[in-house]
Enzyme design. Structure first.
Site, PDB file in Angstrom:
ATOM      1  N   HIS A 135      -3.648   9.358  -4.099  1.00  0.00           N
ATOM      2  CA  HIS A 135      -3.588   7.967  -4.256  1.00  0.00           C
ATOM      3  C   HIS A 135      -4.844   7.244  -4.669  1.00  0.00           C
ATOM      4  O   HIS A 135      -5.848   8.038  -5.020  1.00  0.00           O
ATOM      5  CB  HIS A 135      -3.607   7.400  -2.504  1.00  0.00           C
ATOM      6  CG  HIS A 135      -2.189   7.798  -1.977  1.00  0.00           C
ATOM      7  ND1 HIS A 135      -1.858   8.948  -1.530  1.00  0.00           N
ATOM      8  CD2 HIS A 135      -1.208   6.763  -1.928  1.00  0.00           C
ATOM      9  CE1 HIS A 135      -0.535   8.844  -0.875  1.00  0.00           C
ATOM     10  NE2 HIS A 135      -0.073   7.485  -1.155  1.00  0.00           N
ATOM     11  N   LYS A 139      -7.360   3.308  -0.980  1.00  0.00           N
ATOM     12  CA  LYS A 139      -6.838   3.886   0.188  1.00  0.00           C
ATOM     13  C   LYS A 139      -7.704   4.111   1.513  1.00  0.00           C
ATOM     14  O   LYS A 139      -8.598   4.768   1.311  1.00  0.00           O
ATOM     15  CB  LYS A 139      -5.864   4.927  -0.149  1.00  0.00           C
ATOM     16  CG  LYS A 139      -5.147   5.114   1.137  1.00  0.00           C
ATOM     17  CD  LYS A 139      -3.657   6.263   0.596  1.00  0.00           C
ATOM     18  CE  LYS A 139      -2.954   6.510   1.888  1.00  0.00           C
ATOM     19  NZ  LYS A 139      -2.271   5.261   2.562  1.00  0.00           N
TER      20      LYS A 139
HETATM   21  N1  LIG Z   1       4.869   2.277   4.239  1.00  0.00           N
HETATM   22  C1  LIG Z   1       4.689   2.212   2.998  1.00  0.00           C
HETATM   23  O1  LIG Z   1       5.839   2.451   2.354  1.00  0.00           O
HETATM   24  C2  LIG Z   1       3.501   1.710   2.260  1.00  0.00           C
HETATM   25  C3  LIG Z   1       3.237   1.442   0.924  1.00  0.00           C
HETATM   26  C4  LIG Z   1       2.218   1.044   0.543  1.00  0.00           C
HETATM   27  C5  LIG Z   1       1.148   0.678   1.296  1.00  0.00           C
HETATM   28  N2  LIG Z   1       1.229   1.095   2.704  1.00  0.00           N
HETATM   29  C6  LIG Z   1       0.309   0.734   3.486  1.00  0.00           C
HETATM   30  O2  LIG Z   1       0.178  -0.731   3.955  1.00  0.00           O
HETATM   31  C7  LIG Z   1      -1.252  -1.337   3.909  1.00  0.00           C
HETATM   32  C8  LIG Z   1      -1.354  -2.380   3.067  1.00  0.00           C
HETATM   33  O3  LIG Z   1      -1.446  -1.988   1.695  1.00  0.00           O
HETATM   34  P1  LIG Z   1      -1.983  -2.790   0.511  1.00  0.00           P
HETATM   35  O4  LIG Z   1      -1.670  -1.879  -0.755  1.00  0.00           O
HETATM   36  O5  LIG Z   1      -0.847  -4.083   0.557  1.00  0.00           O
HETATM   37  O6  LIG Z   1      -3.312  -3.309   0.943  1.00  0.00           O
HETATM   38  P2  LIG Z   1      -4.208  -4.311   0.500  1.00  0.00           P
HETATM   39  O7  LIG Z   1      -5.453  -4.093   0.814  1.00  0.00           O
HETATM   40  O8  LIG Z   1      -3.762  -4.885  -0.963  1.00  0.00           O
HETATM   41  O9  LIG Z   1      -3.898  -5.615   1.321  1.00  0.00           O
HETATM   42  C9  LIG Z   1      -4.020  -5.637   2.664  1.00  0.00           C
HETATM   43  C10 LIG Z   1      -4.145  -7.132   2.920  1.00  0.00           C
HETATM   44  O10 LIG Z   1      -4.196  -7.312   4.535  1.00  0.00           O
HETATM   45  C11 LIG Z   1      -5.211  -8.434   4.675  1.00  0.00           C
HETATM   46  N3  LIG Z   1      -5.620  -8.398   6.255  1.00  0.00           N
HETATM   47  C12 LIG Z   1      -6.740  -7.684   6.634  1.00  0.00           C
HETATM   48  N4  LIG Z   1      -6.676  -7.964   7.867  1.00  0.00           N
HETATM   49  C13 LIG Z   1      -5.699  -8.637   8.318  1.00  0.00           C
HETATM   50  C14 LIG Z   1      -5.210  -9.377   9.463  1.00  0.00           C
HETATM   51  N5  LIG Z   1      -5.714  -9.090  10.617  1.00  0.00           N
HETATM   52  N6  LIG Z   1      -3.909 -10.062   9.362  1.00  0.00           N
HETATM   53  C15 LIG Z   1      -3.574 -10.418   8.132  1.00  0.00           C
HETATM   54  N7  LIG Z   1      -4.026  -9.657   6.896  1.00  0.00           N
HETATM   55  C16 LIG Z   1      -5.039  -9.229   7.300  1.00  0.00           C
HETATM   56  C17 LIG Z   1      -6.314  -8.041   3.594  1.00  0.00           C
HETATM   57  O11 LIG Z   1      -7.041  -9.280   3.344  1.00  0.00           O
HETATM   58  C18 LIG Z   1      -5.661  -7.806   2.338  1.00  0.00           C
HETATM   59  O12 LIG Z   1      -5.210  -8.769   1.623  1.00  0.00           O
HETATM   60  C19 LIG Z   1      -2.042  -0.058   4.036  1.00  0.00           C
HETATM   61  O13 LIG Z   1      -2.101   0.546   5.062  1.00  0.00           O
HETATM   62  C20 LIG Z   1      -1.154   0.918   3.101  1.00  0.00           C
HETATM   63  O14 LIG Z   1      -1.439   2.331   3.278  1.00  0.00           O
HETATM   64  C21 LIG Z   1       2.377   1.558   3.114  1.00  0.00           C
END
Ligand SMILES: NC(=O)c1ccc[n+]([C@@H]2O[C@H](COP(=O)([O-])OP(=O)(O)OC[C@H]3O[C@@H](n4cnc5c(N)ncnc54)[C@H](O)[C@@H]3O)[C@@H](O)[C@H]2O)c1
Length: 249
Positions: A135, A139
């Site tokens: 990844h 991450k």
């Molecule tokens: N299940 C899936 O298919 C899948 C796929 C991709 C990513 N993910 C997971 O999803 C999560 C997010 O991934 P991403 O790539 O968008 O990350 P990212 O870091 O780009 O986005 C996360 C966002 O959440 C915001 N944030 C932080 N605390 C917060 C809160 N209390 N309330 C609301 N927003 C808040 C941050 O400011 C950031 O903009 C990670 O845990 C990643 O592993 C899961």
């Protein structure tokens, strides 16, 4: 449907695009800079919330959705040590939640075939199995939630493996694979700009079998999350994405 986006990072932004293309309306967007707007009152405008934030914020965000009585699709990974507790809370309060370690349709097909392959490999004990995941470097959790689901699928079906152990392989250094024979090794690699690659490797002295999924971008995860939100319109209670796909072979 009226959708609340909890987390407006890489995933939140793609989900917004796919959801609006599918004629849904985004009624609330919460990110780090407007956390004060995340109240049960504001959430009640939405039919469903989609949560992609961080492992440290996901549990309190789920709780706000429960308080508001709004079904929630949880994409954030790295919180599964609290899964049983959240399931109990969801069931006790008659709430609705669907979570997936990976929302991509292709990965969920991969999860299913992985189990069938593991069962088959019981007949060939001279193959040693290992999981690798790669990844992007931002991450936060390791191993990936997807790798954990793959490992659990193998452990449920391959008698020789009883648990898993993870090694984060830094800077191309060899992993310490001294995890014991009954533990399934998950090697995690972090490299720039990789959305997610997972490989199951069965290796013997004479050959290797590699079963691999490569995400080309994040669109597949986002589409799956929107499909899950639509599915929750007709389904209540606590669900994993398996309930939505319901493969029967
Ligand atoms: N299940 C899936 O298919 C899948 C796929 C991709 C990513 N993910 C997971 O999803 C999560 C997010 O991934 P991403 O790539 O968008 O990350 P990212 O870091 O780009 O986005 C996360 C966002 O959440 C915001 N944030 C932080 N605390 C917060 C809160 N209390 N309330 C609301 N927003 C808040 C941050 O400011 C950031 O903009 C990670 O845990 C990643 O592993 C899961």
């Amino acid at each position: 449907m009226k959708i609340a986006l909890l987390g407006y990072g890489k995933m939140g932004k793609i989900i917004e695009k796919i959801a609006t293309d599918r004629k849904h309306e985004i009624v609330l967007k919460i990110d780090f800079d407007n956390l004060h707007e995340l109240t049960a009152e504001n959430l009640k405008q939405a039919d469903v919330a989609i949560e992609f934030t961080t492992p440290s914020s996901v549990i309190s965000n789920i709780n706000v959705c429960f308080d508001a009585g709004v079904p929630v699709v949880v994409g954030t990974t790295g919180w599964y040590d609290q899964l049983d507790e959240i399931k109990q809370q969801c069931e006790d309060g008659n709430h609705t939640l669907l979570y997936a370690t990976n929302f991509s349709v292709g990965v969920n097909i991969f999860f299913h075939v992985n189990k069938i392959l593991a069962k088959l490999m019981n007949n060939y004990p001279y193959y040693e199995v290992q999981v690798e995941e790669i990844h992007h470097t931002q991450k936060l959790d390791s191993p990936s939630g997807t790798a954990i689901t793959i490992a659990e699928g193998i452990i449920e079906n391959l008698d020789a493996k009883k648990n898993w152990a993870n090694v984060l392989v830094a800077d191309g250094k060899d992993s310490d694979d001294n995890v014991g024979n009954s533990a399934l090794l998950i090697e995690s690699y972090r490299m720039d700009s990789v959305p997610g690659t997972h490989t199951v490797i069965y290796d013997s002295e004479v050959d290797s079998i590699e079963f691999k999924h490569t995400a080309h971008n994040r669109n597949g995860f986002a589409l799956g999350a929107v499909l899950a939100a639509e599915w929750l319109n007709d389904n209540t209670g606590f669900h994993s994405i398996n309930d939505m796909f319901n493969f029967d072979i």
